[in-house]
Motif scaffolding. Structure first.
Motif, mmCIF file in Angstrom:
data_model
loop_
_atom_site.group_PDB
_atom_site.id
_atom_site.type_symbol
_atom_site.label_atom_id
_atom_site.label_comp_id
_atom_site.label_asym_id
_atom_site.label_seq_id
_atom_site.Cartn_x
_atom_site.Cartn_y
_atom_site.Cartn_z
ATOM 1 N N UNK A 1 0.867 -1.250 0.242
ATOM 2 C CA UNK A 1 -0.234 -0.143 0.103
ATOM 3 C C UNK A 1 0.934 1.278 0.010
ATOM 4 N N UNK A 2 2.201 1.432 0.600
ATOM 5 C CA UNK A 2 2.849 2.253 0.804
ATOM 6 C C UNK A 2 3.539 2.461 -0.467
ATOM 7 N N UNK A 3 3.957 1.336 -1.007
ATOM 8 C CA UNK A 3 4.730 1.421 -2.274
ATOM 9 C C UNK A 3 3.473 2.045 -3.558
ATOM 10 N N UNK A 4 2.457 1.658 -3.495
ATOM 11 C CA UNK A 4 1.312 2.326 -4.292
ATOM 12 C C UNK A 4 1.410 3.906 -4.343
ATOM 13 N N UNK A 5 1.372 4.202 -2.650
ATOM 14 C CA UNK A 5 1.247 5.685 -2.569
ATOM 15 C C UNK A 5 2.445 6.226 -3.226
ATOM 16 N N UNK A 6 3.671 5.623 -2.796
ATOM 17 C CA UNK A 6 5.006 6.401 -3.436
ATOM 18 C C UNK A 6 4.786 6.601 -5.058
ATOM 19 N N UNK A 7 4.282 5.651 -5.638
ATOM 20 C CA UNK A 7 4.262 5.523 -6.831
ATOM 21 C C UNK A 7 3.354 6.655 -7.641
ATOM 22 N N UNK A 8 2.203 6.697 -6.735
ATOM 23 C CA UNK A 8 0.924 7.567 -7.119
ATOM 24 C C UNK A 8 1.599 9.108 -6.734
ATOM 25 N N UNK A 9 2.189 9.384 -5.831
ATOM 26 C CA UNK A 9 2.824 10.653 -5.525
ATOM 27 C C UNK A 9 3.969 11.178 -6.861
ATOM 28 N N UNK A 10 4.829 10.008 -7.307
ATOM 29 C CA UNK A 10 5.655 10.578 -8.362
ATOM 30 C C UNK A 10 4.867 11.171 -9.538
ATOM 31 N N UNK A 11 3.481 10.847 -9.660
ATOM 32 C CA UNK A 11 2.773 11.260 -10.811
ATOM 33 C C UNK A 11 1.978 12.554 -10.433
ATOM 34 N N UNK A 12 2.421 13.076 -9.354
ATOM 35 C CA UNK A 12 1.643 14.465 -8.779
ATOM 36 C C UNK A 12 0.246 14.174 -8.003
ATOM 37 N N UNK A 13 -0.124 12.777 -7.601
ATOM 38 C CA UNK A 13 -1.237 12.601 -7.065
ATOM 39 C C UNK A 13 -1.236 12.696 -5.584
#
Length: 379
Positions: free
Chosen positions: A367-379
């Motif tokens: 879940x944290x990995x998905x959050x990190x990935x999402x943040x790299x797209x500005x989300x």
């Protein structure tokens, strides 16, 4: 597509041959692991070290091979695919990378030379109130004349019960910003004031609670800069997530091979169960997922080798996410396809599944990995 040099291909074959020779039978693995209770055989790990593999990424000046992330991933993938009981290699390589980056010359020399010879290491971050919120640390190190006094509890610490030393992240200053005031400390095994208690888990003897009670360490125990612990942690994320990804890629491949062998031999309704369309389609999907995982893991490893100072938060998190989710799916499906035999300890399927499921939790939950990935797209 992933392509290896002749040397890398030969390296992978050498590891596969070693695993088959030293841990290729259930009887061999049981003898090395107290009938499966231990995830790591130090005896086997030292044998690998004598071949130069434990120090694969340690710089040559400290006796290592000085290889890159691609070679590291080959070692981890092949060792896990070969069912070698060396679960402690992941935390060791993660911790060694931190010493290489931040320790002073003498400590770096001592620790890394030990890694080359087969020493296992441990890194301690998590606390009862600091898991995914890893910066919320309260284990405290207070400055005294000539050193530091550490008090507090850490938890979920892999390798601590057999590690040569522990890299501790503790709070040295309380500020309004919880990511500030963290410091890394070198804690040798047997340091007075440190108590280690194992945590019983489905996977056997792997993780531990650590209790520090007026534990004194000298100023030379500081690894890196006082108060810069968070930045030092962030600098190691590429390595950590690649290590976890490569290991679970190997687990998925092992599970696939075992399952394929089983459904090819097992007969029901007068024919091998693998010839039924439901099985063929499931295995085809799993093979595709594993191949996608292999391509991603080695693409990220090569990118990290080509850009050694570049943080790859999106790519490294993707590799960890994809590999652990694939491994979990593969091992759960393996149990379903093997039926009751997958549940029996006679086969490796249930052990592989237990290890794969927890892989989606440690090293930063998925879940944290998905959050990190999402943040790299500005989300």
């Amino acid at each position: 597509m992933v392509s290896f040099t002749d040397e890398q291909t030969a390296f992978a074959k050498a590891i596969a041959d070693f695993c088959q020779r030293e841990a290729g039978t259930r009887e061999q693995r049981d003898a090395l692991t107290d009938n499966g209770a231990e995830l790591h055989s130090q005896e086997l790990y030292v044998k690998m070290a004598q071949l130069g593999w434990a120090g694969i990424v340690v710089p040559e000046e400290f006796g290592g091979a000085g290889a890159g992330n691609v070679e590291m991933c080959i070692l981890l993938q092949e060792a896990m695919r070969g069912n070698a009981p060396i679960g402690g290699i992941g935390p060791t390589l993660i911790t060694a990378a931190a010493y290489e980056k931040f320790a002073d010359d003498q400590l770096k020399k001592d620790v890394l030379a030990g890694v080359v010879e087969g020493d296992s290491l441990s890194i301690s971050m998590s606390e009862p109130e600091a898991g995914s919120d890893v910066a919320n640390l309260s284990c405290r190190a207070e400055k005294v004349d000539g050193g530091w006094v550490i008090n507090g509890q850490k938890t979920w610490c892999s390798n601590a019960h057999f590690a040569k030393s522990i890299l501790l992240i503790a709070r040295t200053e309380k500020t309004d910003k919880k990511h500030e005031g963290l410091t890394h400390f070198h804690i040798p095994a047997g340091t007075p004031g440190l108590e280690i208690k194992g945590i019983d888990t489905l996977g056997g003897r792997e993780v531990n609670d650590l209790y520090f009670t007026n534990c004194e360490v000298p100023d030379s125990a500081v690894v890196g800069q006082v108060g810069n612990g968070w930045n030092q942690l962030m600098a190691g994320l590429n390595t950590e997530r690649l290590i976890l990804a490569a290991m679970q890629l190997g687990v998925a491949e092992r599970s696939f091979a075992d399952t394929l062998a089983f459904i090819t031999e097992r007969k029901q309704f007068g024919r091998p169960i693998g010839t039924f369309q439901a099985m063929r389609h499931r295995m085809a999907d799993l093979a595709t997922e594993i191949e996608c995982t292999r391509q991603l893991v080695y693409a990220v490893a090569k990118e990290a080798d080509d850009n050694p100072t570049k943080l790859l938060p999106r790519e490294a998190s993707m590799a960890k996410l994809k590999a652990t989710e694939t491994s979990k799916r593969m091992t759960i499906d393996a149990m379903q396809m093997m039926g009751g035999y997958g549940y029996a300890t006679e086969f490796d399927a249930e052990r592989l599944m237990r290890g794969a499921i927890i892989s989606t939790v440690y090293g930063g939950t998925n879940e944290i990995q998905r959050d990190i990935i999402g943040k790299t797209f500005g989300l």
